[in-house]
Design a protein around this motif. Structure first.
Motif, PDB file in Angstrom:
ATOM      1  N   UNK A 134       1.135  -1.269  -0.010  1.00 34.35           N
ATOM      2  CA  UNK A 134      -0.024   0.389   0.140  1.00 34.35           C
ATOM      3  C   UNK A 134       1.115   1.033  -0.094  1.00 34.35           C
ATOM      4  N   UNK A 135       1.753   1.112   1.066  1.00 33.12           N
ATOM      5  CA  UNK A 135       2.753   2.456   0.660  1.00 33.12           C
ATOM      6  C   UNK A 135       3.683   2.135  -0.204  1.00 33.12           C
ATOM      7  N   UNK A 136       3.838   1.603  -1.111  1.00 33.38           N
ATOM      8  CA  UNK A 136       4.043   1.470  -2.354  1.00 33.38           C
ATOM      9  C   UNK A 136       3.235   2.483  -3.732  1.00 33.38           C
ATOM     10  N   UNK A 137       2.057   1.785  -3.173  1.00 29.81           N
ATOM     11  CA  UNK A 137       1.476   2.063  -4.678  1.00 29.81           C
ATOM     12  C   UNK A 137       0.684   3.536  -3.806  1.00 29.81           C
ATOM     13  N   UNK A 164      -5.460  15.450 -17.538  1.00 35.91           N
ATOM     14  CA  UNK A 164      -4.737  15.736 -15.966  1.00 35.91           C
ATOM     15  C   UNK A 164      -5.598  16.171 -15.261  1.00 35.91           C
ATOM     16  N   UNK A 165      -7.085  16.956 -15.497  1.00 30.40           N
ATOM     17  CA  UNK A 165      -7.586  17.100 -14.407  1.00 30.40           C
ATOM     18  C   UNK A 165      -8.614  16.097 -13.321  1.00 30.40           C
ATOM     19  N   UNK A 166      -9.111  15.212 -14.329  1.00 31.93           N
ATOM     20  CA  UNK A 166      -9.583  14.474 -13.983  1.00 31.93           C
ATOM     21  C   UNK A 166      -9.225  13.309 -13.466  1.00 31.93           C
ATOM     22  N   UNK A 167      -8.451  12.806 -14.129  1.00 27.94           N
ATOM     23  CA  UNK A 167      -6.938  11.125 -13.670  1.00 27.94           C
ATOM     24  C   UNK A 167      -6.310  12.413 -12.305  1.00 27.94           C
ATOM     25  N   UNK A 168      -6.118  13.468 -11.957  1.00 30.87           N
ATOM     26  CA  UNK A 168      -5.392  13.803 -11.010  1.00 30.87           C
ATOM     27  C   UNK A 168      -6.677  14.096 -10.115  1.00 30.87           C
ATOM     28  N   UNK A 169      -7.763  13.737 -10.473  1.00 31.27           N
ATOM     29  CA  UNK A 169      -8.863  13.591  -9.255  1.00 31.27           C
ATOM     30  C   UNK A 169      -8.180  12.233  -8.528  1.00 31.27           C
ATOM     31  N   UNK A 170      -8.602  10.864  -9.401  1.00 29.40           N
ATOM     32  CA  UNK A 170      -8.481   9.559  -9.066  1.00 29.40           C
ATOM     33  C   UNK A 170      -7.690   9.575  -8.793  1.00 29.40           C
ATOM     34  N   UNK A 171      -6.276   9.708  -8.853  1.00 25.38           N
ATOM     35  CA  UNK A 171      -5.048   9.489  -8.505  1.00 25.38           C
ATOM     36  C   UNK A 171      -4.712  10.291  -6.441  1.00 25.38           C
ATOM     37  N   UNK A 172      -5.338  10.972  -6.353  1.00 25.44           N
ATOM     38  CA  UNK A 172      -5.674  11.669  -5.749  1.00 25.44           C
ATOM     39  C   UNK A 172      -6.374  10.474  -4.540  1.00 25.44           C
ATOM     40  N   UNK A 173      -7.667  10.491  -4.909  1.00 28.05           N
ATOM     41  CA  UNK A 173      -8.235   9.370  -4.048  1.00 28.05           C
ATOM     42  C   UNK A 173      -7.527   8.440  -3.733  1.00 28.05           C
ATOM     43  N   UNK A 174      -6.301   7.544  -4.411  1.00 30.50           N
ATOM     44  CA  UNK A 174      -5.683   6.419  -4.401  1.00 30.50           C
ATOM     45  C   UNK A 174      -4.929   6.586  -3.554  1.00 30.50           C
ATOM     46  N   UNK A 175      -4.589   8.287  -3.592  1.00 33.39           N
ATOM     47  CA  UNK A 175      -2.668   8.199  -3.084  1.00 33.39           C
ATOM     48  C   UNK A 175      -3.899   8.634  -1.050  1.00 33.39           C
ATOM     49  N   UNK A 176      -5.185   9.068  -0.790  1.00 28.62           N
ATOM     50  CA  UNK A 176      -5.651   8.739   0.641  1.00 28.62           C
ATOM     51  C   UNK A 176      -6.024   7.013   0.700  1.00 28.62           C
ATOM     52  N   UNK A 177      -6.254   6.823   0.090  1.00 26.68           N
ATOM     53  CA  UNK A 177      -7.144   5.799   0.642  1.00 26.68           C
ATOM     54  C   UNK A 177      -5.435   4.430   0.833  1.00 26.68           C
ATOM     55  N   UNK A 178      -4.890   4.597  -0.052  1.00 24.32           N
ATOM     56  CA  UNK A 178      -2.797   3.808  -0.213  1.00 24.32           C
ATOM     57  C   UNK A 178      -2.926   4.349   0.951  1.00 24.32           C
ATOM     58  N   UNK A 180      -3.982   5.751   3.865  1.00 27.30           N
ATOM     59  CA  UNK A 180      -4.666   5.299   5.278  1.00 27.30           C
ATOM     60  C   UNK A 180      -4.932   3.766   5.137  1.00 27.30           C
ATOM     61  N   UNK A 181      -5.078   2.821   4.208  1.00 27.06           N
ATOM     62  CA  UNK A 181      -5.265   1.345   4.274  1.00 27.06           C
ATOM     63  C   UNK A 181      -3.664   1.449   5.087  1.00 27.06           C
ATOM     64  N   UNK A 182      -2.609   1.609   4.285  1.00 24.05           N
ATOM     65  CA  UNK A 182      -1.157   2.055   4.967  1.00 24.05           C
ATOM     66  C   UNK A 182      -1.299   1.861   6.482  1.00 24.05           C
ATOM     67  N   UNK A 183      -1.710   2.872   6.851  1.00 24.55           N
ATOM     68  CA  UNK A 183      -1.156   3.253   8.182  1.00 24.55           C
ATOM     69  C   UNK A 183      -2.504   2.768   8.841  1.00 24.55           C
ATOM     70  N   UNK A 184      -3.833   2.099   8.342  1.00 22.71           N
ATOM     71  CA  UNK A 184      -4.057   1.991   9.502  1.00 22.71           C
ATOM     72  C   UNK A 184      -3.497   0.142  10.016  1.00 22.71           C
TER      73      UNK A 184
END
Length: 254
Positions: A134-137, A164-178, A180-184
């Motif tokens: 998860x950290x690597x992702x 760039x805008x729409x893919x950036x939104x998806x990647x931003x959400x992925x960064x948050x979840x990844x 959070x998962x790694x932290x948990x």
């Protein structure tokens, strides 16, 4: 010439110092695997325990140690080591299968409470892979997010800006979840509150002393979660929601 030979000798010594522990660990693991293959399960347990004590945690070692304990009939020890392996690599199906097989050998059959479906889904996704993955992702998605921001702000073509805008939104959400998962998962590894009952039969009390009211009885191999501690007692909660107090000597933390 002599100086070059001296440098080579020093280099060889350094390499030996670096790789000697690796070779020693491989040799010890090989000896444990050989003992297991030869059905010398008690010897395999001894060797795997020694390797873990000497070289540190590894999901493979915990998994193999759990298998060895299972073969000796020590189900609680097997469950403990399967659980420890699962903490390190929660997405491994072999560990989960063997853990379930071992749990079927225990006396207590506890049905977990059905939680909120989003929470269940969140945890199931989180446990697909381990903390390092998860950290690597998270790092990869963050780098890609930066690239998308560069594309959005500096590209001259509107289509690329939209990508760039729409893919950036998806990647931003992925960064948050990844993250959070790694932290948990990291928190679960550091602050371990799961434990396995190691006493054949133990009575759970209503208060942290022997004079407390008897609530229910647990048997060896049952998993509990530690909520708090008072002296020699732990307040525990079961997967079905039952709560009580148990002496620390009767359980082993995962």
């Amino acid at each position: 010439m002599i100086r070059n030979i001296g440098r080579k000798i020093i280099g060889i010594c350094i390499l030996c110092g670096i790789y000697a522990p690796v070779f020693a660990q491989e040799a010890d693991v090989k000896a444990a695997e050989t003992a297991y293959a030869s059905e010398q399960y008690d010897r395999a347990v001894e060797l795997y325990e020694s390797v873990l004590k000497t070289y540190g945690d590894s999901y493979e070692l915990y998994y193999n140690l759990g298998n060895s304990y299972y073969k000796t009939g020590k189900i609680a020890h097997a469950i403990l080591n399967y659980e420890r392996a699962l903490l390190i690599k929660p997405g491994d199906n072999d560990i989960r299968f063997n853990l379930e097989m071992a749990r079927q050998q225990t006396v207590d059959k506890i049905e977990p409470l059905q939680g909120f479906f989003l929470k269940v889904w969140f945890r199931s996704v989180q446990n697909l892979i381990g903390v390092d993955s998860w950290a690597a992702i998270g790092i990869f998605c963050f780098v890609m997010l930066i690239c998308c921001l560069v594309l959005f702000f500096f590209s001259k073509w509107m289509r690329l800006k939209k990508i760039g805008f729409y893919l950036g939104i998806v990647l931003f959400i992925a960064v948050i979840f990844a993250n959070v998962f790694a932290y948990n998962q990291k928190e679960e590894l550091i602050n371990r509150n799961g434990a396995i009952v190691f006493t054949p039969t133990v009575t759970v009390k209503s208060s942290p002393d022997n004079s407390g009211t008897d609530l229910f009885v647990l048997h060896e191999g049952t998993k509990v979660f530690i909520e708090s501690s008072v002296g020699d007692w732990n307040e525990i909660v079961l997967e079905d929601g039952n709560v009580g107090w148990i002496n620390k000597k009767d359980i082993t933390v995962i």
